[in-house]
Design a protein around this motif. Structure first.
Motif, PDB file in Angstrom:
ATOM      1  N   LEU A  24      -2.800  26.644  48.132  1.00 59.26           N
ATOM      2  CA  LEU A  24      -1.604  25.917  48.554  1.00 59.26           C
ATOM      3  C   LEU A  24      -1.728  25.387  49.980  1.00 59.26           C
ATOM      4  CD1 LEU A  24       0.951  28.265  46.828  1.00 59.26           C
ATOM      5  CD2 LEU A  24       0.692  25.821  46.366  1.00 59.26           C
ATOM      6  N   LEU A  25      -2.418  26.119  50.843  1.00 61.74           N
ATOM      7  CA  LEU A  25      -2.650  25.589  52.188  1.00 61.74           C
ATOM      8  C   LEU A  25      -3.461  24.299  52.119  1.00 61.74           C
ATOM      9  CD1 LEU A  25      -3.449  28.788  54.312  1.00 61.74           C
ATOM     10  CD2 LEU A  25      -1.374  27.382  54.399  1.00 61.74           C
ATOM     11  N   THR A  26      -4.415  24.269  51.201  1.00 67.13           N
ATOM     12  CA  THR A  26      -5.220  23.055  51.019  1.00 67.13           C
ATOM     13  C   THR A  26      -4.384  21.941  50.407  1.00 67.13           C
ATOM     14  OG1 THR A  26      -7.233  24.370  50.724  1.00 67.13           O
ATOM     15  CG2 THR A  26      -7.275  22.098  49.915  1.00 67.13           C
ATOM     16  N   GLU A 303       4.532  18.149  37.325  1.00 66.90           N
ATOM     17  CA  GLU A 303       3.182  18.380  36.811  1.00 66.90           C
ATOM     18  C   GLU A 303       2.263  17.186  37.059  1.00 66.90           C
ATOM     19  OE1 GLU A 303       3.710  17.710  32.070  1.00 66.90           O
ATOM     20  OE2 GLU A 303       5.063  19.136  33.039  1.00 66.90           O
ATOM     21  N   ASN A 304       2.852  16.021  37.352  1.00 65.24           N
ATOM     22  CA  ASN A 304       2.031  14.855  37.685  1.00 65.24           C
ATOM     23  C   ASN A 304       1.404  14.983  39.069  1.00 65.24           C
ATOM     24  OD1 ASN A 304       2.935  13.775  35.269  1.00 65.24           O
ATOM     25  ND2 ASN A 304       4.483  12.472  36.218  1.00 65.24           N
ATOM     26  N   TYR A 305       1.896  15.944  39.866  1.00 69.51           N
ATOM     27  CA  TYR A 305       1.447  16.082  41.252  1.00 69.51           C
ATOM     28  C   TYR A 305       0.857  17.468  41.494  1.00 69.51           C
ATOM     29  CZ  TYR A 305       4.630  12.186  41.125  1.00 69.51           C
ATOM     30  OH  TYR A 305       5.262  11.024  40.763  1.00 69.51           O
ATOM     31  N   ARG A 306       0.157  17.953  40.501  1.00 72.76           N
ATOM     32  CA  ARG A 306      -0.400  19.302  40.577  1.00 72.76           C
ATOM     33  C   ARG A 306      -1.679  19.344  41.413  1.00 72.76           C
ATOM     34  NH1 ARG A 306       0.037  23.499  35.530  1.00 72.76           N
ATOM     35  NH2 ARG A 306      -0.985  25.288  36.518  1.00 72.76           N
ATOM     36  N   GLY A 307      -2.214  18.190  41.734  1.00 74.96           N
ATOM     37  CA  GLY A 307      -3.389  18.138  42.598  1.00 74.96           C
ATOM     38  C   GLY A 307      -4.679  17.982  41.828  1.00 74.96           C
ATOM     39  N   GLU A 308      -5.760  17.756  42.572  1.00 77.71           N
ATOM     40  CA  GLU A 308      -7.087  17.582  41.986  1.00 77.71           C
ATOM     41  C   GLU A 308      -8.109  18.309  42.855  1.00 77.71           C
ATOM     42  OE1 GLU A 308      -9.461  16.880  39.127  1.00 77.71           O
ATOM     43  OE2 GLU A 308      -7.447  15.997  39.009  1.00 77.71           O
ATOM     44  N   PRO A 309      -8.693  19.423  42.381  1.00 79.34           N
ATOM     45  CA  PRO A 309      -8.456  20.036  41.066  1.00 79.34           C
ATOM     46  C   PRO A 309      -7.041  20.598  40.971  1.00 79.34           C
ATOM     47  CG  PRO A 309      -9.767  21.494  42.440  1.00 79.34           C
ATOM     48  CD  PRO A 309      -9.654  20.206  43.191  1.00 79.34           C
ATOM     49  N   PRO A 310      -6.517  20.742  39.754  1.00 82.33           N
ATOM     50  CA  PRO A 310      -5.133  21.193  39.589  1.00 82.33           C
ATOM     51  C   PRO A 310      -4.913  22.597  40.143  1.00 82.33           C
ATOM     52  CG  PRO A 310      -6.001  20.282  37.536  1.00 82.33           C
ATOM     53  CD  PRO A 310      -7.161  20.446  38.465  1.00 82.33           C
ATOM     54  N   LEU A 311      -3.730  22.814  40.694  1.00 84.24           N
ATOM     55  CA  LEU A 311      -3.360  24.151  41.145  1.00 84.24           C
ATOM     56  C   LEU A 311      -3.399  25.125  39.972  1.00 84.24           C
ATOM     57  CD1 LEU A 311      -0.268  23.338  43.410  1.00 84.24           C
ATOM     58  CD2 LEU A 311      -2.529  24.079  44.187  1.00 84.24           C
TER      59      LEU A 311
END
Length: 391
Positions: A24-26, A303-311
């Motif tokens: 989450l910090l990342t 869920e569209n903003y879960r990140g890459e790679p996903p959280l």
């Protein structure tokens, strides 16, 4: 503040494990850069806008679709699986070749082409073209054509708008070529070399514009918010427009426009201020699928903003708590601030302030005071910039 220890402690208090804290910090790393002072008082529209103003002028006479199709090459091809790999499509979109004799260039089919609208909208950072589709299928087709290379890739139901950035406008390239050849009639053989120089100056051929749908914002129904259908559709349009314009402003002023929930919080805040002159956390939680927190509604925007790679699932659960508390703090700030005069500098200060904070800070117990402090700091910056400008 932006102290990583402060943010890590907040995440630990939220129950995040050591690995989830690192995730989450990342994810919550704030990449917004401070704006240049001259941008704040002299917003300049980008160079491509003159071409789009001509498109809009023509659209007022012949309709937006008829005005744009001859110039936006993707509108000259259908949506079809595999079309982006065909020789004709690649020649048209990558080399600017004429589609006149191309068999596959049968045109983009819209159900209501006459309902397509085009106008120039004045944002804080200058004007931007806006295209509004007449219905959901037409919006989907336009997204697929202009951002998916005319491939039939699915478009999420929760997606009601997008910014098309870095669009290679071959019409502008051809205009540049014609002018260059006119001015260099004795050196026409050098166009190939000039084209290579042109490629290094994307501002001369790349455009940005906004695509909007007309449906309910974030696929949330009027009933969900206790509104009548027509009122909600009108408000949806206003929220959606300002939301996308905020992404455009953050890209121009702060150098970033990401699929990140902080960007969405800021953009939805601006959208609601534009639509209803206040901010409602309960609306935002509906938009992202957290209206029944701690239950998350599958298919919600978050869920569209879960990140890459996903959280990871655990980190995503913590993110949901952060988002809920950040929204509630933003509403508390707005309740205290709503009586202030809504001048352009005030709006700029709030927007700038929100880009200086991390999600953990917005969600913290000190969140409201952190927003207030950041707003006051940005007001001083804007005032000082104005003082320098007027000397």
């Amino acid at each position: 503040m932006n102290s990583l220890k402060f943010c890590a402690d907040i995440l630990a208090d939220y129950g995040a494990s050591e690995s989830e804290i690192l995730e989450l910090l990342t994810y919550n790393h704030n990449v917004f850069a401070p704006p240049l002072l001259e941008q704040l008082h002299q917003p300049q529209s980008e160079s491509y806008l003159a071409t789009w103003e001509q498109y809009a002028k023509n659209a007022a006479t012949v309709g937006a679709y008829a005005a744009l199709q001859p110039h936006l090459v993707q509108l000259q091809f259908p949506i079809m699986a595999g079309i982006s790999e065909t020789e004709e499509y690649r020649a048209a979109t990558r080399k600017g070749k004429s589609t006149t004799q191309m068999k596959t260039a049968t045109g983009l089919t819209l159900f209501q082409p006459e309902q397509l609208q085009l106008y120039i909208y004045p944002t804080l950072a200058g004007g931007i073209p806006v295209l509004v589709a007449g219905n959901r299928p037409d919006f989907t087709s336009l997204v697929q054509a202009l951002t998916r290379r005319n491939e039939p890739h699915p478009v999420p139901d929760s997606m009601g708008a997008c910014i098309v950035a870095g669009y290679n406008n071959w019409h502008r390239v051809h205009q540049y070529q014609q002018q260059w050849l006119l001015e260099n009639q004795d050196h026409q053989g050098d166009w190939a070399a000039e084209f290579q120089r042109l490629i290094k100056r994307p501002e001369l051929y790349q455009d940005r514009f906004i695509l909007l749908s007309r449906g309910a914002y974030s696929n949330v129904t009027a009933t969900d918010l206790g509104l009548d259908e027509q009122t909600w559709l009108e408000l949806s349009g206003k929220i959606r427009l300002e939301h996308e314009c905020t992404h455009y402003v953050t890209r121009r002023w702060f150098g970033s426009m990401r699929n990140n929930i902080l960007d969405e919080i800021i953009a939805d805040y601006r959208g609601m201020i534009n639509a209803i002159a206040t901010y409602r956390a309960d609306w935002f939680l509906h938009f992202v699928g957290l209206e029944a927190f701690p239950t998350y509604r599958q298919g919600g925007r978050l869920e569209n903003y879960r990140g890459e790679p996903p959280l990871s699932d655990g980190a995503f659960k913590v993110l949901q708590r952060l988002v809920k508390n950040a929204a509630e703090n933003l509403e508390k700030f707005e309740q205290e601030y709503r009586h202030a005069v809504r001048t352009k500098p005030e709006e700029m200060a709030i927007l700038m302030a929100l880009t200086t904070l991390r999600l953990e800070e917005l969600a913290s117990e000190q969140g409201v005071s952190l927003i207030e402090t950041a707003v006051n700091d940005q007001k001083k910056l804007i005032f000082n910039a104005h003082e320098i400008e007027t000397r």
